[in-house]
Design a protein around this motif. Sequence first.
Motif, PDB file in Angstrom:
ATOM      1  N   MET A   1      72.014  81.686  61.182  1.00 58.60           N
ATOM      2  CA  MET A   1      71.455  80.688  60.278  1.00 58.60           C
ATOM      3  C   MET A   1      72.235  80.755  58.969  1.00 58.60           C
ATOM      4  N   ASN A   2      72.695  79.615  58.502  1.00 59.20           N
ATOM      5  CA  ASN A   2      73.484  79.661  57.272  1.00 59.20           C
ATOM      6  C   ASN A   2      72.596  79.947  56.067  1.00 59.20           C
ATOM      7  N   SER A   3      73.232  80.299  54.974  1.00 57.18           N
ATOM      8  CA  SER A   3      72.487  80.805  53.820  1.00 57.18           C
ATOM      9  C   SER A   3      71.568  79.754  53.191  1.00 57.18           C
ATOM     10  N   ILE A   4      71.957  78.492  53.208  1.00 51.03           N
ATOM     11  CA  ILE A   4      71.100  77.456  52.611  1.00 51.03           C
ATOM     12  C   ILE A   4      69.815  77.299  53.427  1.00 51.03           C
ATOM     13  N   ARG A   5      69.950  77.245  54.751  1.00 52.68           N
ATOM     14  CA  ARG A   5      68.749  77.141  55.598  1.00 52.68           C
ATOM     15  C   ARG A   5      67.859  78.361  55.441  1.00 52.68           C
ATOM     16  N   LEU A   6      68.472  79.527  55.302  1.00 56.48           N
ATOM     17  CA  LEU A   6      67.700  80.752  55.124  1.00 56.48           C
ATOM     18  C   LEU A   6      66.934  80.742  53.803  1.00 56.48           C
ATOM     19  N   LYS A   7      67.576  80.286  52.743  1.00 53.70           N
ATOM     20  CA  LYS A   7      66.907  80.187  51.440  1.00 53.70           C
ATOM     21  C   LYS A   7      65.758  79.188  51.496  1.00 53.70           C
ATOM     22  N   ILE A   8      66.006  78.056  52.129  1.00 49.81           N
ATOM     23  CA  ILE A   8      64.957  77.036  52.236  1.00 49.81           C
ATOM     24  C   ILE A   8      63.809  77.556  53.082  1.00 49.81           C
ATOM     25  N   LYS A   9      64.121  78.286  54.151  1.00 47.38           N
ATOM     26  CA  LYS A   9      63.075  78.856  55.002  1.00 47.38           C
ATOM     27  C   LYS A   9      62.200  79.818  54.207  1.00 47.38           C
ATOM     28  N   ARG A  10      62.813  80.674  53.407  1.00 44.71           N
ATOM     29  CA  ARG A  10      62.038  81.619  52.583  1.00 44.71           C
ATOM     30  C   ARG A  10      61.182  80.894  51.556  1.00 44.71           C
ATOM     31  N   ARG A  11      61.757  79.899  50.897  1.00 43.00           N
ATOM     32  CA  ARG A  11      60.992  79.131  49.902  1.00 43.00           C
ATOM     33  C   ARG A  11      59.823  78.427  50.562  1.00 43.00           C
ATOM     34  N   LEU A  12      60.063  77.864  51.723  1.00 45.12           N
ATOM     35  CA  LEU A  12      59.016  77.149  52.457  1.00 45.12           C
ATOM     36  C   LEU A  12      57.891  78.095  52.869  1.00 45.12           C
ATOM     37  N   GLN A  13      58.246  79.269  53.358  1.00 47.70           N
ATOM     38  CA  GLN A  13      57.228  80.249  53.750  1.00 47.70           C
ATOM     39  C   GLN A  13      56.406  80.690  52.548  1.00 47.70           C
ATOM     40  N   ARG A  14      57.057  80.943  51.431  1.00 49.49           N
ATOM     41  CA  ARG A  14      56.349  81.343  50.213  1.00 49.49           C
ATOM     42  C   ARG A  14      55.440  80.213  49.728  1.00 49.49           C
ATOM     43  N   PHE A  15      55.950  78.987  49.777  1.00 49.94           N
ATOM     44  CA  PHE A  15      55.189  77.814  49.361  1.00 49.94           C
ATOM     45  C   PHE A  15      53.910  77.684  50.197  1.00 49.94           C
ATOM     46  N   ILE A  16      54.022  77.883  51.499  1.00 44.88           N
ATOM     47  CA  ILE A  16      52.866  77.741  52.381  1.00 44.88           C
ATOM     48  C   ILE A  16      51.927  78.939  52.261  1.00 44.88           C
ATOM     49  N   GLU A  17      52.462  80.125  52.015  1.00 45.84           N
ATOM     50  CA  GLU A  17      51.606  81.305  51.835  1.00 45.84           C
ATOM     51  C   GLU A  17      50.665  81.140  50.651  1.00 45.84           C
ATOM     52  N   LEU A  18      51.098  80.424  49.628  1.00 44.84           N
ATOM     53  CA  LEU A  18      50.277  80.214  48.434  1.00 44.84           C
ATOM     54  C   LEU A  18      49.311  79.042  48.577  1.00 44.84           C
ATOM     55  N   ASP A  19      49.222  78.482  49.758  1.00 39.69           N
ATOM     56  CA  ASP A  19      48.371  77.326  50.031  1.00 39.69           C
ATOM     57  C   ASP A  19      46.934  77.790  50.265  1.00 39.69           C
ATOM     58  N   VAL A  20      46.130  77.792  49.214  1.00 40.32           N
ATOM     59  CA  VAL A  20      44.766  78.315  49.328  1.00 40.32           C
ATOM     60  C   VAL A  20      43.786  77.305  49.913  1.00 40.32           C
ATOM     61  N   ASN A  21      43.986  76.028  49.646  1.00 33.82           N
ATOM     62  CA  ASN A  21      43.016  75.035  50.123  1.00 33.82           C
ATOM     63  C   ASN A  21      43.560  74.101  51.200  1.00 33.82           C
ATOM     64  N   GLY A  22      44.791  74.315  51.654  1.00 30.46           N
ATOM     65  CA  GLY A  22      45.361  73.508  52.723  1.00 30.46           C
ATOM     66  C   GLY A  22      46.069  72.252  52.271  1.00 30.46           C
ATOM     67  N   LEU A  23      46.100  71.983  50.971  1.00 22.02           N
ATOM     68  CA  LEU A  23      46.718  70.764  50.461  1.00 22.02           C
ATOM     69  C   LEU A  23      48.219  70.744  50.706  1.00 22.02           C
ATOM     70  N   ARG A  24      48.886  71.842  50.465  1.00 25.26           N
ATOM     71  CA  ARG A  24      50.338  71.898  50.654  1.00 25.26           C
ATOM     72  C   ARG A  24      50.697  71.655  52.109  1.00 25.26           C
ATOM     73  N   SER A  25      49.972  72.283  53.000  1.00 26.91           N
ATOM     74  CA  SER A  25      50.209  72.092  54.427  1.00 26.91           C
ATOM     75  C   SER A  25      49.914  70.652  54.836  1.00 26.91           C
ATOM     76  N   CYS A  26      48.899  70.072  54.241  1.00 27.12           N
ATOM     77  CA  CYS A  26      48.531  68.690  54.553  1.00 27.12           C
ATOM     78  C   CYS A  26      49.652  67.728  54.150  1.00 27.12           C
ATOM     79  N   ILE A  27      50.227  67.917  52.980  1.00 29.43           N
ATOM     80  CA  ILE A  27      51.315  67.047  52.520  1.00 29.43           C
ATOM     81  C   ILE A  27      52.530  67.191  53.435  1.00 29.43           C
ATOM     82  N   LEU A  28      52.881  68.415  53.765  1.00 31.53           N
ATOM     83  CA  LEU A  28      54.019  68.620  54.658  1.00 31.53           C
ATOM     84  C   LEU A  28      53.749  68.036  56.043  1.00 31.53           C
ATOM     85  N   SER A  29      52.518  68.166  56.523  1.00 30.76           N
ATOM     86  CA  SER A  29      52.158  67.593  57.822  1.00 30.76           C
ATOM     87  C   SER A  29      52.250  66.074  57.808  1.00 30.76           C
TER      88      SER A  29
END
Length: 107
Positions: A1-29
């Motif tokens: 996996m190239n470095s840009i995809r890896l960075k985006i994957k980490r940011r995305l995982q962190r972004f979703i981990e902080l999703d306390v009420n499901g809103l972030r996941s809902c927008i992405l869905s």
Amino acid sequence: MNSIRLKIKRRLQRFIELDVNGLRSCILSKFLDVKEATVDELHAAIKKNYDISRSAVASMVGYIYSKLGVLRSYKESYKTPIVYSLKEQYVDLIRNALESKVSSSVT
């Protein structure tokens, strides 16, 4: 996996981990479902399940666009709203991140 995809994957995982009420996941869905939308269209779809203002949705979409880098935007003219769409190369990352959140919340 190239470095840009890896960075985006980490940011995305962190972004979703902080999703306390499901809103972030809902927008992405929603973006996975419709592929492209304006802030007004997203707000109309999301306000059915969440008590949220249009500016909060706009802020969240702006954050996803600028910090996560999984969206692109275009505007046909200065009178039309900005249309955000998913970058196709990151659809699998988003889907996997959302599925891993669902599976980790079940266990």
